[in-house]
Scaffold this active site. Structure first.
Site, mmCIF file in Angstrom:
data_model
loop_
_atom_site.group_PDB
_atom_site.id
_atom_site.type_symbol
_atom_site.label_atom_id
_atom_site.label_comp_id
_atom_site.label_asym_id
_atom_site.label_seq_id
_atom_site.Cartn_x
_atom_site.Cartn_y
_atom_site.Cartn_z
ATOM 1 N N TYR A 72 0.826 -1.192 0.000
ATOM 2 C CA TYR A 72 0.000 0.000 0.000
ATOM 3 C C TYR A 72 0.872 1.258 0.000
ATOM 4 C CZ TYR A 72 -3.510 -3.409 1.546
ATOM 5 O OH TYR A 72 -4.329 -4.514 1.665
ATOM 6 N N HIS B 156 0.182 -12.256 1.291
ATOM 7 C CA HIS B 156 -0.563 -11.267 0.519
ATOM 8 C C HIS B 156 -0.641 -11.669 -0.954
ATOM 9 C CE1 HIS B 156 -1.312 -6.656 -0.119
ATOM 10 N NE2 HIS B 156 -2.395 -7.390 -0.274
#
Length: 320
Positions: A48, A133
């Site tokens: 992010y 992830h």
């Protein structure tokens, strides 16, 4: 209200400048508002904003009592310095300089390096949960190397829980079936609009005591506003006409019952016993406050019955 909000967590991809820049003070205001509202679960990732979300989150939480919140981050994408990218923006959807590049790495060493780097960016001494992830194209290494490394860290007490976070349910079901994960983060596949995870993943998690954290409850924007705009996004693309129409029909039923489309979307996943929490994202204090307000009052039971009656929700789908 505090008991209700304990089920909500703050996802921080918008605070990594996803699609649009968020100023530092605005990001801090979002986290502070979440805390003031009673939210104590926070999720982030190196992905992010090339570490920006982790830095902002850590800065906002560093003076908070550490035992009063749960923090999760993710592994699988190592951030490697890239001086050549300083004059251009990241090409993966985040409005940040591309001074770092992502390198897929689900090796045991990669897991440890990634977690160490995350702790440095966060400025904290530990995280509570670590997720693999998006290992969609990396099953062998993620299952054979990364998971054992995370399990070892869990046994050593370095992290409290381990899991996987994905936008699909099939591989998550395989992780639950074939490993000792404690939790999964399921994005977009168990929402008011669609429930493909219902038949296999969620019953499997309930049977094995694996917590499900639901994310992407607005399907990337489509369900975020009661008045669904023509340019609403679904799965990060412009929503097709039939999907827009379905969302608007659901909104109309919500209106008849004195509630809104976002409120119904936020409450929906908690109808399943495997779902123990949900993430909301916000890029402004106003968005965060609106989401919290939408979650303050559960929709009436009659709403779900009417959605079934109009063919907008299958008969066997559990509801709150």
């Amino acid at each position: 209200m505090a008991d209700v909000l304990s089920r909500l967590g703050l996802g921080t991809s918008p605070l990594g400048n996803l699609y649009a820049e968020v100023a530092d003070h605005e990001a801090r205001a979002v986290i502070d508002a979440a805390w003031e509202a009673g939210i104590r679960t926070f999720d982030t990732a190196p992905h992010y904003g090339l570490g920006l979300a982790e830095k902002r989150l850590g800065s906002a939480l560093k003076d908070r009592p550490r035992d009063e919140f749960v923090l999760s981050t993710k592994v699988g994408r190592l951030l490697v310095p890239d001086p050549s990218g300083a004059d251009r923006l990241d090409d993966d959807g985040f409005v940040v300089p591309a001074r770092w590049r992502r390198v897929w790495d689900f090796s045991a060493d990669g897991v440890r390096r990634s977690l160490e780097s995350s702790l440095e960016r966060l400025g904290l001494d530990r995280v509570d949960v670590v997720y693999l992830h998006d290992p969609d194209d990396h099953w062998d290494q993620a299952f054979g190397e990364a998971l054992p490394a995370l399990a070892e860290l869990r046994e050593q007490g370095v992290v409290g829980a381990i899991g996987a976070g994905m936008n699909q349910w099939r591989m998550l079901a395989r992780f639950v079936r074939e490993s000792s994960v404690d939790c999964v983060l399921l994005a977009g596949r168990y929402t008011l609009l669609e429930q493909p995870a219902l038949d296999e993943l969620l019953p499997l998690c309930a049977e094995r005591g694996v917590d499900v954290l639901a994310a992407g409850l607005f399907n990337s924007g489509l369900l975020a506003r009661h008045d669904v705009p023509d340019d609403a996004t679904y799965d990060y693309r412009t929503a097709p006409a039939d999907v827009l129409g379905r969302a608007r029909r659901i909104a109309a039923v919500c209106a008849r019952h004195g509630t809104t489309l976002p409120a119904a979307a936020l409450w929906f996943p908690f109808g399943h016993p495997a779902v123990t929490g949900a993430l909301i994202g916000a890029r402004s204090e106003e968005e965060l406050t609106a989401n919290v307000a939408a979650f303050a009052t559960p929709p009436p039971p009659e709403l779900w019955a009417d959605l079934r009656a109009e063919g907008l929700l299958a008969a066997g789908v559990p509801t709150p």
